[in-house]
Enzyme design. Structure first.
Site, mmCIF file in Angstrom:
data_model
loop_
_atom_site.group_PDB
_atom_site.id
_atom_site.type_symbol
_atom_site.label_atom_id
_atom_site.label_comp_id
_atom_site.label_asym_id
_atom_site.label_seq_id
_atom_site.Cartn_x
_atom_site.Cartn_y
_atom_site.Cartn_z
ATOM 1 N N LYS A 11 0.847 -1.199 0.000
ATOM 2 C CA LYS A 11 0.000 0.000 0.000
ATOM 3 C C LYS A 11 0.875 1.239 0.000
ATOM 4 O O LYS A 11 2.049 1.219 0.391
ATOM 5 C CB LYS A 11 -0.933 0.017 1.228
ATOM 6 C CG LYS A 11 -0.218 -0.001 2.585
ATOM 7 C CD LYS A 11 0.260 1.339 3.090
ATOM 8 C CE LYS A 11 0.913 1.243 4.466
ATOM 9 N NZ LYS A 11 1.599 2.505 4.854
ATOM 10 N N GLY A 101 10.779 -2.072 6.334
ATOM 11 C CA GLY A 101 10.982 -0.713 6.800
ATOM 12 C C GLY A 101 10.730 0.353 5.767
ATOM 13 O O GLY A 101 11.246 1.465 5.879
ATOM 14 N N GLY A 102 9.896 0.036 4.762
ATOM 15 C CA GLY A 102 9.681 0.990 3.689
ATOM 16 C C GLY A 102 8.375 1.754 3.762
ATOM 17 O O GLY A 102 8.100 2.588 2.901
ATOM 18 N N LEU A 104 5.490 0.408 3.278
ATOM 19 C CA LEU A 104 4.614 -0.178 2.261
ATOM 20 C C LEU A 104 3.631 -1.184 2.839
ATOM 21 O O LEU A 104 2.826 -1.764 2.104
ATOM 22 C CB LEU A 104 5.451 -0.846 1.166
ATOM 23 C CG LEU A 104 6.385 0.089 0.396
ATOM 24 C CD1 LEU A 104 7.285 -0.704 -0.543
ATOM 25 C CD2 LEU A 104 5.594 1.133 -0.387
ATOM 26 N N GLY A 105 3.696 -1.411 4.144
ATOM 27 C CA GLY A 105 2.753 -2.300 4.796
ATOM 28 C C GLY A 105 3.015 -3.778 4.590
ATOM 29 O O GLY A 105 2.107 -4.598 4.772
ATOM 30 N N GLY A 106 4.245 -4.143 4.235
ATOM 31 C CA GLY A 106 4.531 -5.532 3.904
ATOM 32 C C GLY A 106 4.203 -6.518 5.009
ATOM 33 O O GLY A 106 3.527 -7.518 4.783
ATOM 34 N N GLY A 107 4.665 -6.246 6.232
ATOM 35 C CA GLY A 107 4.401 -7.156 7.340
ATOM 36 C C GLY A 107 2.921 -7.246 7.665
ATOM 37 O O GLY A 107 2.383 -8.338 7.917
ATOM 38 N N SER A 108 2.227 -6.108 7.640
ATOM 39 C CA SER A 108 0.791 -6.098 7.913
ATOM 40 C C SER A 108 0.025 -6.840 6.835
ATOM 41 O O SER A 108 -0.936 -7.566 7.115
ATOM 42 C CB SER A 108 0.290 -4.650 8.011
ATOM 43 O OG SER A 108 0.855 -3.994 9.128
ATOM 44 N N SER A 109 0.421 -6.662 5.588
ATOM 45 C CA SER A 109 -0.249 -7.352 4.488
ATOM 46 C C SER A 109 0.005 -8.856 4.564
ATOM 47 O O SER A 109 -0.907 -9.660 4.312
ATOM 48 C CB SER A 109 0.237 -6.795 3.153
ATOM 49 O OG SER A 109 -0.512 -7.326 2.081
ATOM 50 N N ASP A 141 -2.434 -1.297 10.571
ATOM 51 C CA ASP A 141 -2.588 -1.371 9.120
ATOM 52 C C ASP A 141 -3.171 -2.699 8.644
ATOM 53 O O ASP A 141 -3.520 -2.825 7.460
ATOM 54 C CB ASP A 141 -1.232 -1.170 8.425
ATOM 55 C CG ASP A 141 -0.761 0.270 8.464
ATOM 56 O OD1 ASP A 141 -1.533 1.135 8.903
ATOM 57 O OD2 ASP A 141 0.392 0.522 8.059
#
Length: 300
Positions: A11, A101-102, A104-109, A141
């Site tokens: 995101k 750490g960007g 971009l919501g990677g862990g949440s996604s 998120d």
């Protein structure tokens, strides 16, 4: 069904206004009330799930930097087990394409895709409201990825109004450095009283609209202080396109109406010595999550 392979989309926060905070009651310390527009984009991690008869959760993640027990994917699976008393387990493989750490919501996604996938593999039949409630305990998120639609958000980012956005293209630029979200939100210079802009009607962010003039990312000035590379990237992008920080960083993005314009800009920027060490990718905005499309989930 005993196996599934699904994406976990990224995101962007097209704007981020901090409206009050910090708040503690009912939330983790440091949470703030905010207003944002979560734009789902075409980049994603890919997760593979295999149901097992034991309750064990196995996690395989190349380049994993945190213990498996602390990973949001593992925590999501255990939270779903605890909520349902399910006796199944799973082996999960995460192929990370999104940088950590960007913003971009990677862990949440990844956590959201885990909840959606295991709800199917374990035949739990929980609705999206329940899954979002479980996801909220993992991170603010997570619910937007559970709901699976680009959305205007308030609260701590969990009160969501789905909205349709135009088919924008984005060039994403992330320096090697990252910022801890907690460091941004505890910073004394962070604005904390920005009035709501869109209390009734979700915003429309076409490049020619007033959206980009009337909004901003309240975290950007603090992020520039904490990570000078962010300021250098934004200063490099801004003369050529509308550009801003997503979330608390450290990814910056530039906005374009067409794929060709975005592709041309990315080609030029990849050749710039100032951006030589950065992660640079092209993405387009999407309104419905590919996870929902794959699982035939209708949010209406």
């Amino acid at each position: 069904m005993t196996e599934l392979t699904l994406p976990a989309p990224a995101k962007l926060n097209l704007f981020l206004h901090i409206t009050s905070g910090p708040i503690c009651q009912g939330h983790k310390p440091g949470y703030h009330h905010l207003e944002t527009l979560f734009q789902l984009i075409s980049l994603s991690d890919v997760l593979r799930f295999r149901r097992s008869r034991s309750r064990a959760i196995g996690l395989h993640c190349p380049g994993l930097n945190t213990p498996a027990a602390d990973n949001l994917v593992t925590r999501a699976a255990h939270a779903l087990q605890a909520h349902t008393h399910c006796t199944y387990g799973a082996d999960i493989t995460v192929n990370n394409c999104l940088p950590a750490g960007g913003g971009l919501g990677g862990g949440s996604s990844d956590a959201a895709t885990t909840l959606l996938a295991l709800n199917v593999l374990w035949d739990l039949r929980l609705n999206l409201d329940t899954l979002a409630d479980i996801g909220r305990t993992l991170g603010a998120d997570v619910p937007v990825f559970i709901r699976g639609h680009t959305a205007h958000a308030t609260g701590i980012g969990d009160k969501l109004t789905p909205c349709q956005q135009p088919p924008l293209w984005f060039v994403l630029v992330k320096p090697r450095a990252s910022i801890a979200t907690a460091d941004v939100f505890r910073h004394p210079a962070l604005p904390r009283q920005t009035p709501p802009f869109f209390s009734d009607v979700p915003p429309f962010c076409a490049p020619t609209s007033t959206f980009w003039r009337d909004t901003r990312n309240d975290c950007e000035a603090v992020a520039r202080q904490l990570c000078p590379e962010i300021g250098a990237i934004l200063d490099h992008l801004t003369p050529h396109a509308t550009a801003r920080l997503t979330g608390t960083g450290s990814t910056c993005f530039a906005v374009f109406e067409t794929q060709s314009a975005a592709q041309n800009a990315m080609t030029i920027w990849r050749a710039q010595p100032e951006l030589d060490s950065c992660w640079i990718q092209l993405a387009h905005g999407i309104n419905r999550s590919p996870v929902h499309a794959a699982l035939d989930i209708n949010i209406d």
